[in-house]
Write a protein that holds these residues in place. Structure first.
Motif, PDB file in Angstrom:
ATOM      1  N   TYR A  10     -12.435   2.910  -3.053  1.00 12.71           N
ATOM      2  CA  TYR A  10     -10.964   4.104  -2.980  1.00 12.71           C
ATOM      3  C   TYR A  10     -10.777   4.728  -4.021  1.00 12.71           C
ATOM      4  O   TYR A  10     -10.458   6.068  -3.813  1.00 12.71           O
ATOM      5  N   ARG A  62      -0.459   1.213  -6.918  1.00 14.11           N
ATOM      6  CA  ARG A  62      -1.530   2.165  -7.011  1.00 14.11           C
ATOM      7  C   ARG A  62      -0.560   3.054  -5.371  1.00 14.11           C
ATOM      8  O   ARG A  62       0.021   2.881  -4.972  1.00 14.11           O
ATOM      9  N   TYR A 107       0.892  -1.883   0.208  1.00 11.31           N
ATOM     10  CA  TYR A 107       0.430  -0.367  -0.287  1.00 11.31           C
ATOM     11  C   TYR A 107       1.138   1.175  -0.298  1.00 11.31           C
ATOM     12  O   TYR A 107       1.176   1.490   1.071  1.00 11.31           O
ATOM     13  N   THR A 158      -1.275  -4.926  -5.405  1.00  9.99           N
ATOM     14  CA  THR A 158      -1.905  -3.224  -4.106  1.00  9.99           C
ATOM     15  C   THR A 158      -3.769  -3.398  -4.683  1.00  9.99           C
ATOM     16  O   THR A 158      -3.603  -2.796  -5.347  1.00  9.99           O
ATOM     17  N   TRP A 191      -7.036  -2.888  -4.959  1.00  9.44           N
ATOM     18  CA  TRP A 191      -7.562  -1.481  -4.795  1.00  9.44           C
ATOM     19  C   TRP A 191      -8.998  -1.993  -5.706  1.00  9.44           C
ATOM     20  O   TRP A 191      -8.985  -2.838  -5.932  1.00  9.44           O
ATOM     21  N   PHE A 251      -2.208   5.940  -2.931  1.00  5.81           N
ATOM     22  CA  PHE A 251      -3.030   6.283  -1.641  1.00  5.81           C
ATOM     23  C   PHE A 251      -2.885   7.006  -1.260  1.00  5.81           C
ATOM     24  O   PHE A 251      -2.169   7.845  -0.698  1.00  5.81           O
TER      25      PHE A 251
END
Length: 531
Positions: free
Chosen positions: A186, A72, A32, A180, A182, A74
């Motif tokens: 989100y 990705r 993450y 990751t 997702w 966050f």
């Protein structure tokens, strides 16, 4: 075991040379990558819309680069101390990684997060990659104190050898055993913020000259590294503060946000230098990276480094508190076109040449307005794309002759200095277009132009553009005496050197070869100019 890892991006907004990110990926089941929009920063710092734009673009680029390796970004809103316990539980986190940050708030914040992570049985891994060397080690090698001269820093670094080579950027292969997760929910919750969400007005943005992000940083670096002769011959004091296009790399904003690694820059330069004759520190490009290291080290080792009071290396000066003069300076309304053009460029574009910074900083402090360097520091903190806590504080102390540089009798002329590299005032005409019809004879001193000429130029001094708010030649002499008194109060004697920059000999004043002046001596080529 296979970890669920959070990698916390802060300054290091990049994939290349990011050892903490690589550590997060090792033996990892779920990764993450996060960036926290910490409300402490807008609450405690002034940040211009131009710099917010740069950050947003850097985050977008980081997200795109993470997507290329099947991950990705966050973006999390909130205080780190409040969001981490929630994320640890929500994502079943067992490992947290991040790059070492040496600023006072960051160190306090990170210590709290480390303690919290331990309470949640989360392993914490920190890696040095924002600086060339481990700053704590530099201080330890110097008997627990920050080196206070450039020469001393070089002496301490010599046995340590060259900086570590940069870590390779992660690839899809590094994510082969890792994912990751997702969710569609989100998209809104962890999305990259807009300027409006950040409370910024896009209408106030300046020209888009320096797009944010790692991709842009590496592209610009490659372009400059292909100019081998320019790189090898580079000497910072010989570049031009008022060229119409930058005479330096303008890579500093990318280094401030960590879009470009200092170690990557160092080793790219080393490759160009190899086998070729080239300039050397302190004036070379390697030398500029060492200046960054110098101020970072001082920022860690000197208490209250961004303040005058309680700062043991800073001369205590009885600065004036003239709010009107400060406002006029910050808004480019001093009546000195060279100074005002620089401040206008800063306010609109977010970047100015380092010698231009010298000129306006000297003007605000010991040269003309006698206003505290802390006030100038705040303005630069707001407006500069590359505003960096340690460098900003260190450079303002230097330029106000409060620390590091002690030859306070050397004063930049707000008239003659700019003429040296731009006799016709093209730079002034670009940023102060209402003065563009003044001939070269008067462009730096329009108040001296006959009234008839002012009328033909369409700009009446005192009406359409202000008269000088101080008379440089008068206040310069007065301020030199005030600095002399401040130094006398500090040491009981005065060590000012034997030459007045503006040309007159100083009689009856001894010059001591103080160690802390060695950096100034190295920069004997600096472009101070006589009136």
């Amino acid at each position: 075991m296979n970890h669920n890892s959070i990698h916390w991006f802060r300054k290091g907004l990049r994939l290349h040379d990011n050892p903490a990110l690589l550590a997060a990926m090792k033996d990892c089941a779920e990764l993450y990558p996060i960036f926290i929009l910490d409300p402490w920063f807008p609450k405690n710092m002034q940040v211009s819309v131009n710099r917010w734009r740069f950050l947003v673009e850097a985050l977008k680029d980081l997200d795109e680069n993470l997507k290329k390796i099947n991950s990705r970004l966050f973006v999390v809103r909130g205080k780190p101390a409040e969001v981490f316990p929630v994320l640890f539980k929500k994502w079943k986190v067992t490992r947290l990684t991040f790059e070492v940050d040496t600023e006072p708030y960051s160190k306090q914040r990170d210590a709290e997060v480390e303690k919290m992570a331990a309470e949640h049985s989360v392993q914490v891994i920190q890696k040095v990659s924002n600086t060339l060397y481990d700053i704590d080690r530099i201080i330890a090698e110097n008997n627990g104190k920050a080196p206070l001269t450039y020469v001393r820093l070089q002496t301490v670094l010599a046995p340590l050898g060259s900086p570590k080579r940069p870590a390779q950027a992660p690839t899809k292969n590094d994510m082969k055993e890792c994912s990751t997760p997702w969710k569609s929910s989100y998209d809104g919750k962890y999305s990259i913020p807009t300027l409006e969400e950040l409370g910024q007005d896009p209408e106030k943005l300046g020209p888009h000259l320096y797009p944010g992000g790692e991709t842009e940083a590496l592209s610009r670096l490659e372009i400059y590294m292909k100019r081998t002769a320019w790189v090898c011959n580079f000497q910072k004091p010989e570049t031009e503060p008022n060229s119409l296009t930058p005479s330096t790399t303008v890579l500093s904003p990318y280094m401030k946000f960590g879009c470009l690694s200092a170690r990557t820059f160092w080793w790219k330069l080393a490759d160009v230098y190899h086998g070729r004759k080239h300039s050397h520190p302190p004036v070379s490009l390697h030398g500029q990276l060492l200046w960054r290291e110098f101020f970072y080290t001082a920022g860690v080792g000197v208490p209250n480094f961004n303040k005058m009071e309680g700062n043991p290396v800073c001369v205590q000066v009885d600065w004036d508190n003239n709010k009107e003069h400060l406002k006029a300076w910050s808004e480019g309304r001093t009546g000195y076109p060279f100074i005002d053009a620089i401040m206008t460029q800063l306010r609109t574009e977010g970047w100015i040449h380092h010698l231009a910074r010298h000129a306006v900083a000297c003007f605000l402090t010991r040269g003309d307005l006698w206003i505290s360097w802390e006030e100038g520091q705040k303005v630069f903190e707001e407006l500069l794309l590359d505003a960096d806590w340690s460098l900003n504080a260190g450079n303002w102390q230097w330029l106000s002759a409060s620390a590091f540089f002690h030859q306070f009798f050397r004063v930049y002329s707000p008239v003659a200095f700019g003429k040296k590299t731009d006799k016709n005032g093209e730079y002034i005409k670009k940023y102060l277009p209402f003065l563009k019809k003044f001939p070269a004879e008067y462009i730096y001193e329009p108040w001296k132009a006959p009234r008839s000429l002012q009328e033909r130029a369409g700009c009446i001094i005192g009406k359409d553009y202000p008269k000088p708010i101080v008379e440089h030649e008068v206040v310069r002499k007065k301020n030199i005496q005030r600095m002399k008194a401040a130094y006398a109060r500090r040491s009981g004697s005065v060590d000012v050197g034997d030459k007045d920059l503006e040309g007159s000999k100083k009689k009856g004043v001894k010059r001591n070869a103080a160690k802390e002046q060695s950096v100034a001596d190295l920069l004997k080529k600096a472009k101070f100019k006589k009136d």
